[in-house]
Design an enzyme around this catalytic site. Structure first.
Site, PDB file in Angstrom:
ATOM      1  N   CYS A 163     -24.612   3.230 -13.319  1.00  0.00           N
ATOM      2  CA  CYS A 163     -23.637   4.464 -13.249  1.00  0.00           C
ATOM      3  C   CYS A 163     -24.536   5.791 -13.733  1.00  0.00           C
ATOM      4  O   CYS A 163     -24.982   5.853 -14.761  1.00  0.00           O
ATOM      5  CB  CYS A 163     -22.707   4.213 -14.164  1.00  0.00           C
ATOM      6  SG  CYS A 163     -21.443   5.587 -14.208  1.00  0.00           S
ATOM      7  N   CYS A 222     -12.693   1.430 -15.526  1.00  0.00           N
ATOM      8  CA  CYS A 222     -13.338   2.849 -15.426  1.00  0.00           C
ATOM      9  C   CYS A 222     -12.003   3.756 -15.452  1.00  0.00           C
ATOM     10  O   CYS A 222     -11.708   4.490 -14.486  1.00  0.00           O
ATOM     11  CB  CYS A 222     -13.926   2.904 -14.073  1.00  0.00           C
ATOM     12  SG  CYS A 222     -14.845   4.502 -13.708  1.00  0.00           S
ATOM     13  N   CYS A 277     -18.160  -2.855 -17.986  1.00  0.00           N
ATOM     14  CA  CYS A 277     -18.360  -2.499 -16.658  1.00  0.00           C
ATOM     15  C   CYS A 277     -19.576  -3.084 -15.982  1.00  0.00           C
ATOM     16  O   CYS A 277     -20.600  -2.992 -16.383  1.00  0.00           O
ATOM     17  CB  CYS A 277     -18.513  -0.912 -16.426  1.00  0.00           C
ATOM     18  SG  CYS A 277     -18.396  -0.540 -14.633  1.00  0.00           S
ATOM     19  N   CYS A 308     -17.088   1.407 -20.829  1.00  0.00           N
ATOM     20  CA  CYS A 308     -18.322   1.063 -20.072  1.00  0.00           C
ATOM     21  C   CYS A 308     -19.069  -0.240 -20.424  1.00  0.00           C
ATOM     22  O   CYS A 308     -19.679  -0.984 -19.603  1.00  0.00           O
ATOM     23  CB  CYS A 308     -19.302   2.407 -20.281  1.00  0.00           C
ATOM     24  SG  CYS A 308     -18.479   3.853 -19.638  1.00  0.00           S
ATOM     25  N   GLU A 313       0.763  -1.346   0.116  1.00  0.00           N
ATOM     26  CA  GLU A 313      -0.120   0.044   0.053  1.00  0.00           C
ATOM     27  C   GLU A 313       0.880   1.243  -0.096  1.00  0.00           C
ATOM     28  O   GLU A 313       0.613   2.262  -0.672  1.00  0.00           O
ATOM     29  CB  GLU A 313      -1.140   0.009   1.261  1.00  0.00           C
ATOM     30  CG  GLU A 313      -2.253  -1.070   0.862  1.00  0.00           C
ATOM     31  CD  GLU A 313      -2.878  -0.689  -0.101  1.00  0.00           C
ATOM     32  OE1 GLU A 313      -3.043   0.378  -0.572  1.00  0.00           O
ATOM     33  OE2 GLU A 313      -3.360  -1.822  -0.674  1.00  0.00           O
TER      34      GLU A 313
END
Length: 357
Positions: free
Chosen positions: A212, A196, A206, A203, A41
């Site tokens: 959305c 995205c 997705c 799209c 991270e």
DNA sequence: AATTCGGGGGA
DNA sequence: TCCCCAGAATT
């Protein structure tokens, strides 16, 4: 808060189903070891996956546990970070490792509040560690999630504004499920990284496209709204490539601040109206050396908030100069390429070696 | 609230 | 070129 355009619990199942088929296999996804997840991270902050993978593996080979990391000298940590950027991360990582060993008995805390006490761990990274390593119900808000939420809810304000930030965190919390938090968190980041996309989102691929709002309004290309960018200033510097018997003088930068702890050739800043060669001669007098400077040309290096124009001057000497050995070092050409030089001076080294030295 | 902090890659 | 990236700390 405004009325929600869809049921928030509709998101996680779609993401999880998509992730089980389309998710990427990444090195830090096989583990639940908080040390490894924490390390990934931190390395991934403002850094692409492709850039991180090699560093991640190499770092773990050298420091396989938080105890190993805590016991290492800071210079060793910086050297393994060289080239990855944002070097305060390496300093904070090392400081946090010491804190974990000395104050937490080598055990990672599990809550966002406690994790955020660690240097270099902000709200989003704390959420990620809590969710990924401990399956805690903790949201994240990284660049991927921010972009996805801006589109999902068709947010019509600059995403970095404080009002937007508050709203986005609220949505992030609403969408984060109680179960399968690890996979959900990886899934939403993966969706941002592979579907995205910032420009030309895919799209059709997705799993959230039916929900959305940006898609519904035809705004998926326009959102998130762009921030206005400032012009980047130019800084001028000159470096002295001082050679004696095939070795060059290098030194470490101060541990804190820009490029902290990285190696470089001795450098001076050039203010407006100043002559680079004259400033380099001041540097020469510091080292008590003399001779004819040979111009080696310029280097341009782009940083996020300024552009560096670096002029190079080479000087060969015979006498041993009075250089404080504690802060400076003589390095042969083949050693220089292994040294943790920062980017601009890596370019300088290449120019030097291309010049027939 | 704005600035500082890297380096690489994609379009 | 411009923009973005698994952001946090400092001012």
């Amino acid at each position: 808060m405004a009325e929600l355009p869809f049921a928030t619990d509709a998101i996680a199942p779609r993401l999880l189903a998509w992730y089980s088929k389309q998710g990427r296999a990444l090195p830090w996804r096989q583990t639940r070891d908080p040390y490894r997840i924490w390390l990934s991270e931190i390395m991934l902050q403002q850094t692409t996956v492709a850039a991180v993978i090699g560093y991640y593996q190499r770092f773990l080979e050298n420091f396989p546990s938080v105890e190993h990391l805590a016991a290492a000298p800071q210079e060793a940590v910086i050297d393994l970070w060289a080239g990855l950027g944002y070097y305060a991360r390496a300093r904070n990582l090392h400081a946090a490792a010491k804190m974990l060993v000395e104050e937490f008995g080598g055990e990672f805390p599990q809550t966002v509040t406690e994790l955020q006490q660690l240097p270099g761990v902000g709200r989003s990274t704390a959420g990620a560690i809590s969710a990924l390593a401990f399956e805690r119900h903790a949201p994240i808000l990284d660049g991927n999630v921010r972009r996805i939420l801006c589109r999902l809810f068709a947010l019509q304000q600059p995403p970095r504004s404080s009002a937007a930030e508050k709203q986005l965190w609220h949505w992030a919390e609403l969408l984060t499920p109680v179960a399968d938090v690890h996979d959900y968190t990886q899934a939403i980041m993966d969706l941002g990284a592979t579907v995205c996309l910032p420009r030309k989102p895919l799209c059709e691929d997705c799993p959230l496209s039916e929900l959305c709002q940006a898609r519904e309004f035809g705004l998926e290309q326009q959102l998130p709204l762009k921030q206005k960018s400032k012009p980047v200033p130019i800084r001028h510097e000159a470096a002295l490539l001082l050679e004696k018997q095939g070795k060059y003088l290098v030194r470490r930068r101060p541990a804190s601040g820009l490029l902290g702890g990285l190696w470089e050739f001795p450098t001076v800043s050039i203010a407006d109206g100043e002559m680079a060669e004259q400033k380099v001669r001041l540097l020469m007098s510091d080292f008590a050396v003399s001779g004819d400077l040979r111009p080696l040309g310029n280097i341009t290096h782009i940083y996020s908030h300024f552009r560096l124009e670096l002029q190079l001057f080479q000087l060969s000497i015979d006498d041993f100069p009075q250089v404080a050995e504690a802060e400076n070092d003589w390095c042969a050409a083949e050693e220089l390429s292994q040294l943790a030089l920062h980017g601009a001076h890596k370019k300088a080294l290449e120019k030097l070696q291309g010049s027939g030295e």
